[in-house]
Design an enzyme around this catalytic site. Structure first.
Site, PDB file in Angstrom:
ATOM      1  N   SER A   7      -9.154   6.613  -6.403  1.00  0.00           N
ATOM      2  CA  SER A   7      -8.251   7.303  -7.351  1.00  0.00           C
ATOM      3  C   SER A   7      -8.057   6.501  -8.567  1.00  0.00           C
ATOM      4  O   SER A   7      -7.592   5.199  -8.533  1.00  0.00           O
ATOM      5  CB  SER A   7      -6.860   7.229  -6.472  1.00  0.00           C
ATOM      6  OG  SER A   7      -5.884   7.699  -7.521  1.00  0.00           O
ATOM      7  N   HIS A  32     -10.831  10.808  -7.614  1.00  0.00           N
ATOM      8  CA  HIS A  32      -9.703  11.439  -7.316  1.00  0.00           C
ATOM      9  C   HIS A  32      -8.599  11.333  -8.798  1.00  0.00           C
ATOM     10  O   HIS A  32      -8.508   9.942  -9.033  1.00  0.00           O
ATOM     11  CB  HIS A  32      -9.012  10.842  -6.188  1.00  0.00           C
ATOM     12  CG  HIS A  32      -7.693  11.484  -5.690  1.00  0.00           C
ATOM     13  ND1 HIS A  32      -7.562  12.602  -5.088  1.00  0.00           N
ATOM     14  CD2 HIS A  32      -6.576  11.076  -5.919  1.00  0.00           C
ATOM     15  CE1 HIS A  32      -6.255  12.953  -4.576  1.00  0.00           C
ATOM     16  NE2 HIS A  32      -5.555  12.061  -5.079  1.00  0.00           N
ATOM     17  N   ASP A  34      -5.095  11.885 -10.267  1.00  0.00           N
ATOM     18  CA  ASP A  34      -3.678  12.151  -9.933  1.00  0.00           C
ATOM     19  C   ASP A  34      -2.782  12.487 -11.285  1.00  0.00           C
ATOM     20  O   ASP A  34      -2.813  11.749 -12.057  1.00  0.00           O
ATOM     21  CB  ASP A  34      -2.833  10.968  -9.323  1.00  0.00           C
ATOM     22  CG  ASP A  34      -3.381  10.490  -7.939  1.00  0.00           C
ATOM     23  OD1 ASP A  34      -3.347  11.622  -7.184  1.00  0.00           O
ATOM     24  OD2 ASP A  34      -3.979   9.480  -7.602  1.00  0.00           O
ATOM     25  N   MET A  36       0.756  13.633 -12.723  1.00  0.00           N
ATOM     26  CA  MET A  36       2.005  13.452 -12.221  1.00  0.00           C
ATOM     27  C   MET A  36       2.902  13.934 -13.617  1.00  0.00           C
ATOM     28  O   MET A  36       2.808  13.507 -14.544  1.00  0.00           O
ATOM     29  CB  MET A  36       2.492  12.049 -11.937  1.00  0.00           C
ATOM     30  CG  MET A  36       1.629  11.455 -10.869  1.00  0.00           C
ATOM     31  SD  MET A  36       2.298   9.804 -10.598  1.00  0.00           S
ATOM     32  CE  MET A  36       1.259   9.324  -9.356  1.00  0.00           C
ATOM     33  N   HIS A  65      -5.672  16.355  -8.246  1.00  0.00           N
ATOM     34  CA  HIS A  65      -4.361  16.070  -7.564  1.00  0.00           C
ATOM     35  C   HIS A  65      -3.203  16.607  -8.240  1.00  0.00           C
ATOM     36  O   HIS A  65      -2.667  15.470  -9.090  1.00  0.00           O
ATOM     37  CB  HIS A  65      -4.403  15.138  -6.680  1.00  0.00           C
ATOM     38  CG  HIS A  65      -2.940  15.048  -5.827  1.00  0.00           C
ATOM     39  ND1 HIS A  65      -2.667  13.685  -5.147  1.00  0.00           N
ATOM     40  CD2 HIS A  65      -2.270  15.688  -5.321  1.00  0.00           C
ATOM     41  CE1 HIS A  65      -1.608  13.903  -4.603  1.00  0.00           C
ATOM     42  NE2 HIS A  65      -1.438  15.249  -4.601  1.00  0.00           N
ATOM     43  N   MET A  67       0.306  16.923  -8.957  1.00  0.00           N
ATOM     44  CA  MET A  67       1.595  16.831  -8.606  1.00  0.00           C
ATOM     45  C   MET A  67       2.971  17.205  -9.738  1.00  0.00           C
ATOM     46  O   MET A  67       3.189  16.388 -10.339  1.00  0.00           O
ATOM     47  CB  MET A  67       1.801  15.104  -8.415  1.00  0.00           C
ATOM     48  CG  MET A  67       1.180  14.582  -7.111  1.00  0.00           C
ATOM     49  SD  MET A  67       1.069  12.953  -6.889  1.00  0.00           S
ATOM     50  CE  MET A  67      -0.556  12.881  -7.762  1.00  0.00           C
ATOM     51  N   MET A 136      -0.579  14.023   2.690  1.00  0.00           N
ATOM     52  CA  MET A 136      -0.249  12.694   1.962  1.00  0.00           C
ATOM     53  C   MET A 136       0.264  11.711   2.984  1.00  0.00           C
ATOM     54  O   MET A 136       1.048  12.019   4.009  1.00  0.00           O
ATOM     55  CB  MET A 136       1.065  13.191   1.143  1.00  0.00           C
ATOM     56  CG  MET A 136       0.545  13.977  -0.397  1.00  0.00           C
ATOM     57  SD  MET A 136      -0.710  12.899  -1.296  1.00  0.00           S
ATOM     58  CE  MET A 136       0.204  11.657  -1.630  1.00  0.00           C
ATOM     59  N   GLY A 141       3.549  10.252  -6.039  1.00  0.00           N
ATOM     60  CA  GLY A 141       4.242   9.431  -7.077  1.00  0.00           C
ATOM     61  C   GLY A 141       3.841   8.125  -7.499  1.00  0.00           C
ATOM     62  O   GLY A 141       3.746   7.736  -8.538  1.00  0.00           O
ATOM     63  N   PHE A 142       3.344   7.302  -6.384  1.00  0.00           N
ATOM     64  CA  PHE A 142       2.883   6.073  -6.839  1.00  0.00           C
ATOM     65  C   PHE A 142       1.746   5.567  -6.162  1.00  0.00           C
ATOM     66  O   PHE A 142       1.865   5.895  -4.815  1.00  0.00           O
ATOM     67  CB  PHE A 142       4.166   5.044  -6.805  1.00  0.00           C
ATOM     68  CG  PHE A 142       5.529   5.186  -7.778  1.00  0.00           C
ATOM     69  CD1 PHE A 142       5.371   4.768  -8.935  1.00  0.00           C
ATOM     70  CD2 PHE A 142       6.420   6.052  -7.144  1.00  0.00           C
ATOM     71  CE1 PHE A 142       6.586   5.148  -9.628  1.00  0.00           C
ATOM     72  CE2 PHE A 142       7.358   6.644  -7.965  1.00  0.00           C
ATOM     73  CZ  PHE A 142       7.471   5.994  -9.420  1.00  0.00           C
ATOM     74  N   GLY A 143       0.865   4.693  -6.915  1.00  0.00           N
ATOM     75  CA  GLY A 143      -0.032   4.139  -6.119  1.00  0.00           C
ATOM     76  C   GLY A 143       0.268   2.616  -5.531  1.00  0.00           C
ATOM     77  O   GLY A 143       1.678   2.294  -5.841  1.00  0.00           O
ATOM     78  N   GLY A 144      -0.432   1.899  -4.578  1.00  0.00           N
ATOM     79  CA  GLY A 144       0.146   0.735  -4.007  1.00  0.00           C
ATOM     80  C   GLY A 144       1.120   0.731  -2.926  1.00  0.00           C
ATOM     81  O   GLY A 144       1.541  -0.237  -2.521  1.00  0.00           O
ATOM     82  N   ASP A 174      -4.457  10.664   1.652  1.00  0.00           N
ATOM     83  CA  ASP A 174      -4.169   9.946   0.297  1.00  0.00           C
ATOM     84  C   ASP A 174      -2.719   9.097   0.343  1.00  0.00           C
ATOM     85  O   ASP A 174      -1.753   9.697   0.507  1.00  0.00           O
ATOM     86  CB  ASP A 174      -3.879  11.263  -0.804  1.00  0.00           C
ATOM     87  CG  ASP A 174      -3.763  10.590  -2.085  1.00  0.00           C
ATOM     88  OD1 ASP A 174      -3.934   9.317  -2.264  1.00  0.00           O
ATOM     89  OD2 ASP A 174      -3.417  11.339  -3.000  1.00  0.00           O
ATOM     90  N   GLY A 175      -3.207   7.849   0.409  1.00  0.00           N
ATOM     91  CA  GLY A 175      -1.973   6.869  -0.114  1.00  0.00           C
ATOM     92  C   GLY A 175      -2.145   5.753   0.935  1.00  0.00           C
ATOM     93  O   GLY A 175      -1.865   6.107   2.092  1.00  0.00           O
ATOM     94  N   GLY A 176      -2.036   4.479   0.574  1.00  0.00           N
ATOM     95  CA  GLY A 176      -1.869   3.276   1.096  1.00  0.00           C
ATOM     96  C   GLY A 176      -3.216   3.019   2.132  1.00  0.00           C
ATOM     97  O   GLY A 176      -3.099   2.410   3.113  1.00  0.00           O
ATOM     98  N   SER A 197      -5.975   1.332  -4.851  1.00  0.00           N
ATOM     99  CA  SER A 197      -6.096   0.027  -4.985  1.00  0.00           C
ATOM    100  C   SER A 197      -6.885  -0.719  -4.185  1.00  0.00           C
ATOM    101  O   SER A 197      -7.924  -1.542  -4.704  1.00  0.00           O
ATOM    102  CB  SER A 197      -4.584  -0.556  -4.491  1.00  0.00           C
ATOM    103  OG  SER A 197      -3.484   0.435  -4.892  1.00  0.00           O
TER     104      SER A 197
HETATM  105  C1  DX5 Z   1       0.103   8.860  -5.060  1.00  0.00           C
HETATM  106  C2  DX5 Z   1      -1.365   9.184  -5.270  1.00  0.00           C
HETATM  107  C3  DX5 Z   1      -2.362   8.429  -4.716  1.00  0.00           C
HETATM  108  C4  DX5 Z   1      -2.482   7.105  -5.204  1.00  0.00           C
HETATM  109  C5  DX5 Z   1      -3.198   6.297  -3.911  1.00  0.00           C
HETATM  110  O1  DX5 Z   1       1.115  10.013  -5.597  1.00  0.00           O
HETATM  111  O2  DX5 Z   1      -1.432  10.644  -5.047  1.00  0.00           O
HETATM  112  O3  DX5 Z   1      -3.533   9.125  -4.984  1.00  0.00           O
HETATM  113  O4  DX5 Z   1      -3.008   6.670  -6.387  1.00  0.00           O
HETATM  114  O5  DX5 Z   1      -3.024   4.906  -4.156  1.00  0.00           O
HETATM  115  P1  DX5 Z   1      -3.210   3.900  -3.291  1.00  0.00           P
HETATM  116  O6  DX5 Z   1      -4.545   3.914  -2.621  1.00  0.00           O
HETATM  117  O7  DX5 Z   1      -3.098   2.633  -4.037  1.00  0.00           O
HETATM  118  O8  DX5 Z   1      -2.184   4.035  -2.167  1.00  0.00           O
HETATM  119 ZN    ZN Z   2      -3.377  11.584  -5.127  1.00  0.00          ZN
END
Ligand code: DX5
Ligand code: ZN
Length: 221
Positions: A7, A32, A34, A36, A65, A67, A136, A141-144, A174-176, A197
């Site tokens: 991402s 990927h 994102d 938003m 993706h 959002m 999901m 909404g947020f990475g990390g 997707d996510g974490g 991340s």
């Molecule tokens: C969150 C995004 C993800 C995000 C994943 O809304 O859709 O794609 O960038 O980031 P990590 O892998 O750091 O959780």
């Molecule tokens: Zn995403």
């Protein structure tokens, strides 16, 4: 076959071109992206103009993706910018099936995403009409963020539903996700792995991507 989709949200934006080359040469097949809107999710990222720019520096598959509330308003912009797969949120569409038809009218692959609190069963009537489902594993909404363990069962439920009906479907998560927990998802039936991340911040992105690609015990796709 497992596809890995770094991402871009987690990349160093001061050197975007070389960040993309870094993950491409490290073995990732998808990128990927994102998007938003500050309304469907409480954050803003980038838009189609950035995608047009980076389209010139790589042939990776652009996995967009969205959002975005009522994403049908913007599909043509992302098609023109160079998307290969466009995924919209079930929760953000008044009529998800009509948005799928719109995406297909551009001869583009269509995906539908579900947020953690949306039952995966809502996807059942759609799976024969889409190329990819995105489960999901964090709130969008947020990475990390950290992976929400309850989402893993949704992957297994959807893969079972498809397998029993002979439906070929890419299931993206997707996510974490990192090289330690990825096998929970690939074992449950996911075959497209998004990681921000864990890949962009890694000292050895190639090793993380390889571990992700080799994490499956069963070949679902
Ligand atoms: C969150 C995004 C993800 C995000 C994943 O809304 O859709 O794609 O960038 O980031 P990590 O892998 O750091 O959780
Ligand atoms: Zn995403």
């Amino acid at each position: 076959m497992i596809y890995v989709a770094p991402s871009l949200l987690a990349a160093d934006y001061t050197t975007l071109g070389s960040e993309i080359k870094k993950v491409e040469t490290a073995g990732a097949q998808y990128l990927h992206l994102d998007i938003m809107d500050g309304a469907f999710v409480p954050n803003l990222s980038f838009g189609p103009d950035l995608i047009s720019s980076i389209r010139k520096c790589t042939n990776m598959i652009f996995d967009v993706h969205l959002m975005i509330k009522r994403p049908e308003r913007y599909i043509d912009r992302f098609v023109k910018a160079g998307a290969d797969i466009i995924t919209v949120h079930y929760e953000a569409c008044e009529n998800p099936m009509s948005v799928v038809h719109l995406i297909h009218s551009y001869e583009m692959k269509a995906g539908i995403a579900v947020s953690p609190n949306t039952p995966v069963e809502h996807l059942f009537p759609l799976v024969e009409h889409i190329e990819m489902a995105l489960i999901m594993t964090v709130e969008p909404g947020f990475g990390g963020q950290s992976l929400i363990p309850e989402t893993i069962d949704k992957v297994a439920t959807l893969r079972k539903y498809c397998a029993e009906r002979g439906i070929d479907l890419d299931i993206e998560v997707d996510g974490g996700i990192n090289d330690k927990n990825v096998s929970l998802l690939t074992t449950a039936g996911a075959n497209v792995i998004v990681a921000g991340s864990a890949i962009f911040k890694a000292k050895k992105p190639r090793a993380v991507i390889s571990a992700m690609k080799n994490s499956a015990t069963t070949d679902f796709r």
